[in-house]
Design an enzyme around this catalytic site. Structure first.
Site, PDB file in Angstrom:
ATOM      1  N   GLN A  69       0.837  -1.063  -0.058  1.00  0.00           N
ATOM      2  CA  GLN A  69       0.002   0.093  -0.066  1.00  0.00           C
ATOM      3  C   GLN A  69       0.827   1.118  -0.044  1.00  0.00           C
ATOM      4  OE1 GLN A  69      -2.169  -1.190   3.502  1.00  0.00           O
ATOM      5  NE2 GLN A  69      -0.447  -1.297   4.727  1.00  0.00           N
TER       6      GLN A  69
ATOM      7  N   ASP B  95       0.640  -7.836  11.583  1.00  0.00           N
ATOM      8  CA  ASP B  95       0.186  -7.005  10.480  1.00  0.00           C
ATOM      9  C   ASP B  95       1.089  -7.330   9.186  1.00  0.00           C
ATOM     10  OD1 ASP B  95      -0.983  -3.707  10.318  1.00  0.00           O
ATOM     11  OD2 ASP B  95       0.088  -4.286   8.402  1.00  0.00           O
TER      12      ASP B  95
ATOM     13  N   ASP C   3       0.787 -12.259   7.009  1.00  0.00           N
ATOM     14  CA  ASP C   3      -0.639 -12.765   6.514  1.00  0.00           C
ATOM     15  C   ASP C   3      -1.318 -13.067   7.756  1.00  0.00           C
ATOM     16  OD1 ASP C   3      -3.141 -13.074   5.511  1.00  0.00           O
ATOM     17  OD2 ASP C   3      -2.242 -14.164   3.859  1.00  0.00           O
ATOM     18  N   GLY C   4      -2.283 -12.004   8.271  1.00  0.00           N
ATOM     19  CA  GLY C   4      -2.828 -12.272   9.458  1.00  0.00           C
ATOM     20  C   GLY C   4      -4.063 -13.510   9.220  1.00  0.00           C
TER      21      GLY C   4
ATOM     22  N   ASP D 227      -7.931  -4.984  13.619  1.00  0.00           N
ATOM     23  CA  ASP D 227      -7.623  -3.378  13.393  1.00  0.00           C
ATOM     24  C   ASP D 227      -7.303  -3.094  12.128  1.00  0.00           C
ATOM     25  OD1 ASP D 227      -7.335  -0.824  13.566  1.00  0.00           O
ATOM     26  OD2 ASP D 227      -5.667  -0.879  15.007  1.00  0.00           O
TER      27      ASP D 227
ATOM     28  N   THR E  41      -7.470  -1.799   7.782  1.00  0.00           N
ATOM     29  CA  THR E  41      -7.978  -0.681   7.031  1.00  0.00           C
ATOM     30  C   THR E  41      -9.356  -1.117   6.380  1.00  0.00           C
ATOM     31  OG1 THR E  41      -6.923  -1.778   5.283  1.00  0.00           O
ATOM     32  CG2 THR E  41      -5.804  -0.197   6.324  1.00  0.00           C
ATOM     33  N   ASP E  42      -9.923  -0.265   5.667  1.00  0.00           N
ATOM     34  CA  ASP E  42     -11.350  -0.603   4.957  1.00  0.00           C
ATOM     35  C   ASP E  42     -11.413  -1.879   4.161  1.00  0.00           C
ATOM     36  OD1 ASP E  42     -11.717   1.962   6.112  1.00  0.00           O
ATOM     37  OD2 ASP E  42     -12.043   2.837   4.198  1.00  0.00           O
TER      38      ASP E  42
ATOM     39  N   PRO F 150      -5.651  -4.991   0.884  1.00  0.00           N
ATOM     40  CA  PRO F 150      -5.117  -5.866   1.531  1.00  0.00           C
ATOM     41  C   PRO F 150      -6.088  -6.522   2.577  1.00  0.00           C
ATOM     42  CG  PRO F 150      -3.600  -4.051   1.947  1.00  0.00           C
ATOM     43  CD  PRO F 150      -4.763  -3.772   0.924  1.00  0.00           C
TER      44      PRO F 150
END
Ligand code: AG3
Length: 289
Positions: free
Chosen positions: A35, A110, A141-142, A160, A162-163, A167
């Protein structure tokens, strides 16, 4: 006329709205493999972190979001010891979780190490608890991490992210919720940022429905103000299978908590549980009575 170059603006085209902060300097810009990360100095809100054009946090108000992502779920669980945070690379949620003396381990996963490195530099107040021996920071990768985690090995999973574009998209899905459920111990709680009740009701109702389908029989949304995200109104949604109702929490422990918060307290927790009428109606329609 505003001089556009002096303002950072996040536009929500679909809603015909925008939010701007006057910026005085661009401090950082970096395209990571995942990103675009930008940091600005602002005139009124301290530093501003932006990912892919979306406001993530400012120095001035991030306590609202980070406290509400951490403390309500932690005080709803009877005795959370093992916590994981999916996303959260800026470490603001991690900092709040580490305030709880009963928490024995926090793993933060994260996908983008760049976010944490930028936070260390421009938001050191969020990362200064990172050396706590209970904290472990992974950059991976969570979704896979949760998939591969031992069954019943976690008391709380905090998402927690991003929109739900880019990702983070896989974090808003039934498959991910199923994996969370198997990773959670009995009475374990999943809590996820669930966007604005004014702008994103479909995200909220989908989330409740997907969580239920995944096997969580309780879901409950918390509402709170968020001054820099679209609409200024934000939510987080908790899910649990079995256990005490999600609207009950350790109120006496909140009142005697051995740490400071800026926003969160027992009244705020109670208030955040209140369900707006339009929300209640929409949920009833999706989930049944
Ligand atoms: N996570 C939630 C970001 C949502 C903001 N959306 C937007 N500006 N359109 C923030 C990460 C803070 N730890």
């Amino acid at each position: 006329m505003l001089e556009p170059s002096e303002w950072f603006t996040e536009v929500v085209e679909d809603e015909g709205s925008a939010f701007s902060l006057r910026v005085t300097e661009k401090l950082h810009e970096e395209q990571t493999p995942y990103q675009l990360i930008q940091v600005y100095a602002t005139a009124g809100f301290g530093n501003l972190l932006v990912i892919d054009g979306f406001v993530m946090l400012t120095s001035r108000e991030n306590f609202l979001y980070h406290e509400m992502m951490a403390h309500p779920a932690l005080f709803t669980h009877a005795g959370p010891r093992r916590v994981c945070i999916i996303g959260g690379g800026d470490c603001g949620t991690l900092r709040e979780v580490l305030k709880h003396p009963g928490v024995e381990s926090v793993v933060q996963i994260d996908i983008d190490e760049g976010v944490t490195r930028v936070a260390e530099c421009y938001f050191p107040e969020l990362t200064n608890a990172n050396r706590d021996p209970r904290a472990r920071l992974l950059f991976a990768d969570g979704i896979r991490w949760v998939q591969e985690s031992a069954p019943a090995s976690l008391d709380l999973i905090i998402v927690d992210s991003t929109d739900p574009v880019g990702p983070a998209i896989g974090l808003f899905s039934g498959d991910f919720y199923r994996d969370c459920l198997q990773a959670l111990a009995p009475e374990g709680i999943l809590v996820q940022q669930s966007e604005s009740p004014l702008y994103h009701m479909h995200i909220l109702t989908d989330m409740h429905a997907d969580m239920r389908r995944a096997g969580f029989d309780q879901t409950r949304t918390l509402f709170f103000p968020q001054t820099v995200y679209p609409s200024g109104w934000m939510s987080a949604t908790m899910a649990r299978r079995g256990g005490a109702p999600l609207h009950e929490f350790r109120i006496a422990d909140v009142c005697s908590k051995p740490f400071e918060t800026e926003y969160y307290n027992a009244d705020i927790h109670q208030g955040a549980l209140a369900q707006p009428e339009f929300f209640r109606r929409a949920l009833t329609q999706v989930l049944g009575a």
